[in-house]
Scaffold this motif. Structure first.
Motif, PDB file in Angstrom:
ATOM      1  N   ASP A 284       0.818  -1.215   0.000  1.00 60.74           N
ATOM      2  CA  ASP A 284       0.000   0.000   0.000  1.00 60.74           C
ATOM      3  C   ASP A 284       0.851   1.264   0.000  1.00 60.74           C
ATOM      4  N   GLU A 285       1.844   1.304   0.878  1.00 63.93           N
ATOM      5  CA  GLU A 285       2.714   2.475   0.923  1.00 63.93           C
ATOM      6  C   GLU A 285       3.376   2.685  -0.448  1.00 63.93           C
ATOM      7  N   ILE A 286       3.804   1.591  -1.042  1.00 62.21           N
ATOM      8  CA  ILE A 286       4.508   1.668  -2.316  1.00 62.21           C
ATOM      9  C   ILE A 286       3.589   2.192  -3.416  1.00 62.21           C
ATOM     10  N   GLU A 287       2.364   1.671  -3.450  1.00 66.23           N
ATOM     11  CA  GLU A 287       1.462   2.062  -4.534  1.00 66.23           C
ATOM     12  C   GLU A 287       0.895   3.463  -4.360  1.00 66.23           C
ATOM     13  N   SER A 288       0.916   3.987  -3.143  1.00 68.82           N
ATOM     14  CA  SER A 288       0.331   5.305  -2.963  1.00 68.82           C
ATOM     15  C   SER A 288       1.355   6.439  -3.044  1.00 68.82           C
ATOM     16  N   ALA A 289       2.626   6.114  -3.212  1.00 63.79           N
ATOM     17  CA  ALA A 289       3.638   7.175  -3.316  1.00 63.79           C
ATOM     18  C   ALA A 289       3.598   7.819  -4.700  1.00 63.79           C
ATOM     19  N   ALA A 290       3.950   9.105  -4.750  1.00 64.48           N
ATOM     20  CA  ALA A 290       3.996   9.810  -6.037  1.00 64.48           C
ATOM     21  C   ALA A 290       5.348   9.609  -6.723  1.00 64.48           C
ATOM     22  N   VAL A 291       6.391   9.609  -5.936  1.00 71.20           N
ATOM     23  CA  VAL A 291       7.749   9.393  -6.445  1.00 71.20           C
ATOM     24  C   VAL A 291       8.435   8.453  -5.471  1.00 71.20           C
ATOM     25  N   LEU A 292       9.252   7.515  -5.993  1.00 72.41           N
ATOM     26  CA  LEU A 292       9.931   6.569  -5.111  1.00 72.41           C
ATOM     27  C   LEU A 292      11.441   6.687  -5.281  1.00 72.41           C
ATOM     28  N   ILE A 293      12.148   6.688  -4.151  1.00 77.63           N
ATOM     29  CA  ILE A 293      13.613   6.660  -4.160  1.00 77.63           C
ATOM     30  C   ILE A 293      14.009   5.308  -3.599  1.00 77.63           C
ATOM     31  N   VAL A 294      14.736   4.509  -4.367  1.00 79.54           N
ATOM     32  CA  VAL A 294      15.111   3.176  -3.901  1.00 79.54           C
ATOM     33  C   VAL A 294      16.627   3.090  -3.816  1.00 79.54           C
ATOM     34  N   VAL A 295      17.111   2.815  -2.598  1.00 73.86           N
ATOM     35  CA  VAL A 295      18.531   2.862  -2.278  1.00 73.86           C
ATOM     36  C   VAL A 295      19.023   1.430  -2.059  1.00 73.86           C
ATOM     37  N   ALA A 296      20.069   1.020  -2.796  1.00 73.87           N
ATOM     38  CA  ALA A 296      20.561  -0.350  -2.638  1.00 73.87           C
ATOM     39  C   ALA A 296      22.024  -0.452  -3.005  1.00 73.87           C
ATOM     40  N   GLY A 297      22.763  -1.279  -2.259  1.00 73.84           N
ATOM     41  CA  GLY A 297      24.157  -1.574  -2.586  1.00 73.84           C
ATOM     42  C   GLY A 297      24.253  -2.969  -3.162  1.00 73.84           C
ATOM     43  N   MET A 298      25.388  -3.617  -2.988  1.00 80.50           N
ATOM     44  CA  MET A 298      25.622  -4.984  -3.455  1.00 80.50           C
ATOM     45  C   MET A 298      25.115  -5.183  -4.897  1.00 80.50           C
TER      46      MET A 298
ATOM     47  N   VAL B  22      10.697   6.066 -10.512  1.00 82.70           N
ATOM     48  CA  VAL B  22      11.556   5.524  -9.464  1.00 82.70           C
ATOM     49  C   VAL B  22      12.981   6.050  -9.674  1.00 82.70           C
ATOM     50  N   ILE B  23      13.580   6.585  -8.619  1.00 79.44           N
ATOM     51  CA  ILE B  23      14.964   7.054  -8.687  1.00 79.44           C
ATOM     52  C   ILE B  23      15.829   6.044  -7.963  1.00 79.44           C
ATOM     53  N   GLY B  24      16.733   5.425  -8.687  1.00 78.34           N
ATOM     54  CA  GLY B  24      17.624   4.443  -8.087  1.00 78.34           C
ATOM     55  C   GLY B  24      18.866   5.114  -7.546  1.00 78.34           C
ATOM     56  N   VAL B  25      19.252   4.762  -6.319  1.00 75.88           N
ATOM     57  CA  VAL B  25      20.490   5.288  -5.727  1.00 75.88           C
ATOM     58  C   VAL B  25      21.385   4.119  -5.351  1.00 75.88           C
ATOM     59  N   PRO B  26      22.430   3.864  -6.121  1.00 71.35           N
ATOM     60  CA  PRO B  26      23.369   2.803  -5.744  1.00 71.35           C
ATOM     61  C   PRO B  26      24.207   3.246  -4.560  1.00 71.35           C
ATOM     62  N   THR B  27      24.521   2.310  -3.659  1.00 69.08           N
ATOM     63  CA  THR B  27      25.416   2.677  -2.550  1.00 69.08           C
ATOM     64  C   THR B  27      26.707   1.868  -2.633  1.00 69.08           C
ATOM     65  N   SER B  28      27.693   2.350  -1.906  1.00 69.14           N
ATOM     66  CA  SER B  28      29.003   1.693  -1.922  1.00 69.14           C
ATOM     67  C   SER B  28      29.062   0.536  -0.936  1.00 69.14           C
ATOM     68  N   VAL B  29      27.942   0.103  -0.425  1.00 65.94           N
ATOM     69  CA  VAL B  29      27.927  -1.021   0.511  1.00 65.94           C
ATOM     70  C   VAL B  29      28.235  -2.320  -0.241  1.00 65.94           C
ATOM     71  N   GLY B  30      29.131  -3.113   0.306  1.00 64.21           N
ATOM     72  CA  GLY B  30      29.524  -4.365  -0.321  1.00 64.21           C
ATOM     73  C   GLY B  30      31.025  -4.512  -0.296  1.00 64.21           C
TER      74      GLY B  30
ATOM     75  N   LEU C 211      29.807   0.361  -7.925  1.00 63.77           N
ATOM     76  CA  LEU C 211      29.684   0.339  -9.383  1.00 63.77           C
ATOM     77  C   LEU C 211      28.746  -0.764  -9.855  1.00 63.77           C
ATOM     78  N   THR C 212      28.817  -1.930  -9.221  1.00 65.45           N
ATOM     79  CA  THR C 212      27.934  -3.022  -9.644  1.00 65.45           C
ATOM     80  C   THR C 212      26.477  -2.639  -9.447  1.00 65.45           C
ATOM     81  N   ALA C 213      26.176  -2.038  -8.313  1.00 68.33           N
ATOM     82  CA  ALA C 213      24.802  -1.597  -8.076  1.00 68.33           C
ATOM     83  C   ALA C 213      24.398  -0.530  -9.088  1.00 68.33           C
ATOM     84  N   LEU C 214      25.313   0.391  -9.369  1.00 66.31           N
ATOM     85  CA  LEU C 214      25.021   1.449 -10.345  1.00 66.31           C
ATOM     86  C   LEU C 214      24.696   0.864 -11.712  1.00 66.31           C
ATOM     87  N   PHE C 215      25.555  -0.018 -12.204  1.00 62.86           N
ATOM     88  CA  PHE C 215      25.356  -0.571 -13.541  1.00 62.86           C
ATOM     89  C   PHE C 215      24.108  -1.442 -13.572  1.00 62.86           C
ATOM     90  N   SER C 216      23.871  -2.148 -12.494  1.00 57.26           N
ATOM     91  CA  SER C 216      22.685  -2.975 -12.394  1.00 57.26           C
ATOM     92  C   SER C 216      21.432  -2.115 -12.571  1.00 57.26           C
TER      93      SER C 216
END
Lengths: 249, 249, 249, 249, 249, 249, 249, 249
Positions: free
Chosen positions: A168-182, A198-206, A214-219
């Protein structure tokens, strides 16, 4: 210069409260103010709806204070990103009402209450616990720019039912920022569920073949879901800024 | 399945025009249809507001025709991207009313007129003449998804006055797509002028240290303007799609 | 050996002030002097118009002092680059009249006043505040090599009107050094405005996909303006040196 | 627009030979002319001393002819780079007095004799026989831009006495362009011999760990001689252009 | 086990000085000795003419001492590479007659005088002062393996006459080790002068596009002189070892 | 939740020992428990046969303790990987019966004896002494997951007879984990000897062109033996986990 | 110029058979002969014991013939590497007694019988059948340079007993060339068996993460056996050349 | 040699059907057979349970036929991978009962029916239609090695409900092979659902920042699910082989 402040100044001139000469003085640096080590772009809030943001990494506390003081006289909000706790302390010794957010390494000074001008809700999702600092930078930026912001942390794809619990939270948002490493897979999965940007933000975690993010970014750039655009590694600030621009439309 | 079509079907059942058994038949593949080499995601237009788009590169014309025929019975529009002229000709021999856009290597089938549902104007800007094919892919995608779209080509930073001549068009757009190869500097400059979201599309135009578009990609990810998010190299389609998602909010 | 010094020596011999045997002694290391850990190239100022410059990074203070002392007896100016404050202090304990520039991590010893022999003005421009140390290294090198040098800092492309405010300075320079990190777009924009040679200096300022300056470097190599040539990342010294060579023509 | 042509036009107006209305017509595209797929920057020769150069790689012969025809009415010289023989033939069918240089893949149209305006001699040196095409592109560009140009080919470091045989030519040049593939060592050696600016041009000649010229590029960027600046891989044109800018000072 | 020691042992058995049972005891670990954290390859000196060398980087001083003690009972020489001063001190507290070479970060224990068994002279050349530590590691390794070794430091290509001054030493060497960072051009130049094998050793000296020695490495692999083979970055030890193998033939 | 614990709980309800309401309480977080900075996936041991493992690197000791305490009430074993000694000490101050393995940087808490449920023996082989920490992480993980595990260290390919001495152990293992840095050749050689699955673990041991383990990783991916699959650099944990999954079949 | 030929010429002059003037004519190009597109280094066989070798890749057949003809008048052997069958045919039409080796893409012209001057045997080993072309290039080069050469093909590490079957050949070689693609592990294993220099030649055989030979190259540079030095990817010629230099000592 | 065949041979000798001399003849190449361009490893089926597999890419049809004929006399099955249709046709002209699978570019010869010896079911899942060729290679390999194999194609993460529709098939498989290009996210999601080993196979499907499969490869290596191990890009064969090894335990 904050548009509201500029309007007030002009009205004061119009009704004779401020002499034109004095107003001129305050406006002469409207476009750019040169303080030696920086050209402050005071025109930015008129042009872009939000003032310059200070990138704290390679600046001294003295430089940061200098730029902040020039900006505080003209703007309602000043952000400093990528500033460590020690440097932030020195800044706050000079500018007492600035507030430091340790988890996001961000310093915020606000001249007053921040009005919510964004239309929908911005939702910040992080894949892991380790991605929280970047997610928080996005969260604080979007909030400082006048948006309703919510967040869900640690719902990565290794246990994908954790994510679906927040349908529900996901479907009711107007814009989504999704942050992920690895492996950076979460933005694809989230974007596959919604008809929103959806705005993807790769992190340097890993470690190892994560190559500092970089792997998260390219992914994310290769996302098989098409409603994903990406910002730089660990750039929570940029994601929050971009989401705000979208949420104002 | 296109929401409009689904509504019509349900109304026909409601008023007895179509027997429930027959309707059921048409709905049983609502979610996913398995045709051996593909699982067509018919649920996508309900979920995401636009049907699946066929990536033409590694598919045979027979596979593309097969998928298109299944989709045409349920959707109002079908796009095929990255399809070369020879393969497109084979597809059009089977599906006469599809139209091929040679400059963007795209095939479009529309079941009827496309209504404009996007709120503002999407502006596509290219840095060079060589970037036009990617810019056109973005343009055609955004138009097929129901948007007013405009374009300006060949206004790169080597002669920056060319860009400033279009100040009005740039400032009045709701979303901007900026396409550039080589050093990829144009999105930063454009984003510095507006308070709107900018989608950067790096292209593989260039040689030597352009690395097939990587330099432009990394350049855009490092943009000193914060209202820039980026899609994959040469991914005009993704930029058009993302811009549409934003323009619908 | 500085040409002026060499000429003086030969004249002294010619007029009998110095015995040929003694002159010989001073000339026997004219080409190369071996001090164990270094072969000092005393011939360089005759051949290239400027003596060897000491790269301080992997040398001990003892090695630096040793090389400087040999050079000071023959040259009018000695530069040490990439030397940190602690090491510089040790050197200045031995060589009192050397001067350390903390912002550029450079040590300069001059045997007298430096004459301006360059024909035009060299203009050093930096994109951001964080790029100033590299810009300063270029500035100091060019000045030490006998040029009029000017500088403008923090005028990057995110607010391009800041740059245009300096149109006159830019158009009147003979050679331009443009220093930028992150997306490295500034040299292209500047070079598009002038008919003069532009030397691009990428800096390691940035994070994530800036790759320690590689993105800026590749961006500059792909400049769509053709009057740009590039030096190594953070190599302000090389840019100042190259600009001096050009300005002497 | 060529400054000479512009001056003539204005003089004709001044002395009544051309009606102001007619002159206006010819000047209205002075800055930029939009022909759909290109914005021709006619202002460039006024601003930069040389007109736009057409990058032939991703353009059709029709596009090239279209741009050339617009430029020929205003400029004295038009260059097309990276154009293969087949495409060049199609262009020459339309523009008979253009000349194609097969070894450099370049097309040159000149409206008259090219005057030598460069002050010194530009010397182009190639390390190997395989590097000649890139060296020729630099040579032809520099000559088209009004310089005396000389060349020496195949004098790489494997037999360094071949280079020393040309000591006089090397020492008397005002600007040097040194073209090398494989390990790219030649610019360092040449630059160590002279007190002039050296432009290094890495080529894609080599295999395996030459990485299509990257090794030569990085090698030149790390030159232990400081009077070296570098252009993109195989960018003979850029080197010739940059050398011309320097030689005009 | 050192061949000489093994021969002595067998002779002692032959002449009844040592009982076969006791000899057996000493030989039972001839091939491999398992001490838990290491399988010491005692067979190596029989098979390869030189005992195992201990790579000190990721080992504790306790592990190093343990391995050394096992080896010292069977070999005439033991080398430890890449061991820092602090760790070396701990080792020398336990093994008093080991000697530490600070400049090469190497520890050497010798059971007696090292005989020269190599046939010609091995010459170690370094391009810069900063390359000396790696050159010294090669020097010490080759000497420990029984060779006459000479060295020349700081004769890089920026002043190539420095190199030519040593023409005789260069031409009379049997094997040459050439150590260079930055652009790594020196091995090509040296190899072009001689008809002997040249071992190139890239070093991590440099910054920016030197990539920690990768540019020098790739440069050497692309040498236009064919009598060059290369070892890993900063691997002075490997170069000294390889040169010794060659010099024994 | 550990299946055994869940079964006990349900049996207690069945026989009336525990009231359904109370059982419900304990089950309500069965799937996911949100503690703010983490969503603990309690369902994982039911779904995957082993509970979540805590990645210690970017978490504070407080976060680790918080997650552990939630897990300890439901699971029989809790692992923390990549936790340094200082952080581990803080955790053990709170959770006394956790045990820290310094060599593997791992913390293990077990609620009771670990039963061996794996069918065959898992054999962990390391190429060098420096690879032991990663090998130990694999060893401890596989043992914690209920397997018989053996290990052989320092038997790399430079002295391949060391490996062959363990032919019996190698041939009798059910699954093999082979850990190697530098050139990463050992998994190919081992896999060539057996008809069992081999898991290659590249390590970051090495320097220069070892690229922090990338060379070993790519080497293993290119293994000419086909019974090799690979995990991330230094990922001993993942190898132990994967081997356990295989050994349970 | 071949030393033997030079000696003959000088003797002929000495005994009056050839007039000094005529001899002079033949010697005036002794050092370098400029034929426009090439500077032939005739001095090389005097200096390096073997004449220049023609790199065929980017040269036309006309250029190759031109260079060969100049060399054939002075040398006893001429090699052309990396020449495809079509180009070789054109060359052999002009130079009938040249011989083409299709498997190694090499052309050899010999003025007479090649004497064996190398001291030991050079052994060329390939890991796979696909590596044979590179191995053959090494083989033919070493043979043309006057060595006894043997070869063993397809004995890679996936079935290491294949290698051990050739223990005698391996142990009796003076120099070993080991050619391998994919993971490039063979040189380490071979070098671990012998006390002789091993030259590793990585090949571009493989796919995916073999990166056209880079993985094999880096693997060999990280060899845990120290008697390995490496040449460029697919550079069989360089390996044969280097081995010859070693074998002559 | 197939163990069954070997047993038969020995029994025939035992019961006098075959003379020992004749048996010897057939056994003398038991270990390795040298046919010049290949050393066939006949021992492999005894040692590893499956004969050598022929990598078709760089071999001629003549070489492939030669190797196949030698193997067919000793084995029950022969596989050739990476063989294109034209080459396969030439092979089948000589070996009539071989069968070519065009979609997987694989040639299979079977001497009789293949018995199922694997214990569970191997499930091959592909993310997209374009990944099918690689998935088919895995499928055919696993089936040829005696396993029950099933497949599901085109169920990538952009519409994740497609995957969940196959929950039963996924949970009942013993080993899973998951094939994906672009962002390579599918193995993580699948592995998060099961307690079985998952083999990830990255494919080269994609463009731009997919880097020919590298992004998918690195993504899988960073999987946040721990029961994933990875093989080389496009290596369907290796995945099928590894899965078979696991399924035999």
């Amino acid at each position: 210069m904050h548009p509201e402040r500029l309007k007030n100044l002009l009205q004061s001139v119009a009704c004779g409260e401020i002499a034109p000469e004095k107003a001129l003085d305050s406006l002469k640096h409207l476009t750019v103010e040169d303080i030696g080590y920086a050209h402050i772009d005071h025109h930015r809030s008129l042009r872009k709806g939000f003032p310059e943001v200070i990138y704290g990494e390679n600046k001294t506390s003295v430089q940061i204070i200098g730029i902040m003081e020039k900006m505080m006289s003209r703007e309602n909000i000043v952000l400093v990103t990528r500033i460590d706790a020690a440097k932030a302390k020195l800044v706050m010794d000079a500018i007492a009402d600035a507030r430091y957010y340790n988890d996001a390494r961000m310093l915020v000074w606000a001249g007053g209450e921040i009005l919510v001008t964004g239309k929908g809700t911005i939702l910040v999702i992080s894949a892991g616990t380790s991605d929280i600092p970047v997610a928080r930078e996005a969260f604080l930026t979007a909030r400082a720019m006048g948006n309703n912001v919510k967040s869900i942390f640690d719902v990565g794809v290794a246990g994908i039912h954790r994510l679906f619990a927040y349908k529900d939270e996901i479907e009711s948002a107007a814009v989504l920022i999704v942050v992920a490493g690895m492996e950076g897979a979460l933005p694809s999965v989230v974007a596959g569920l919604v008809d929103k940007p959806v705005i993807g933000v790769p992190t340097s975690v890993g470690y190892g073949a994560s190559f500092g993010g970089l792997t998260a970014l390219f992914s994310m750039l290769n996302s098989c879901s098409s409603n994903v655009a990406v910002v730089n590694i660990d750039n929570g600030f940029g994601a929050g800024y971009m989401a705000s621009m979208i949420n104002r439309l």
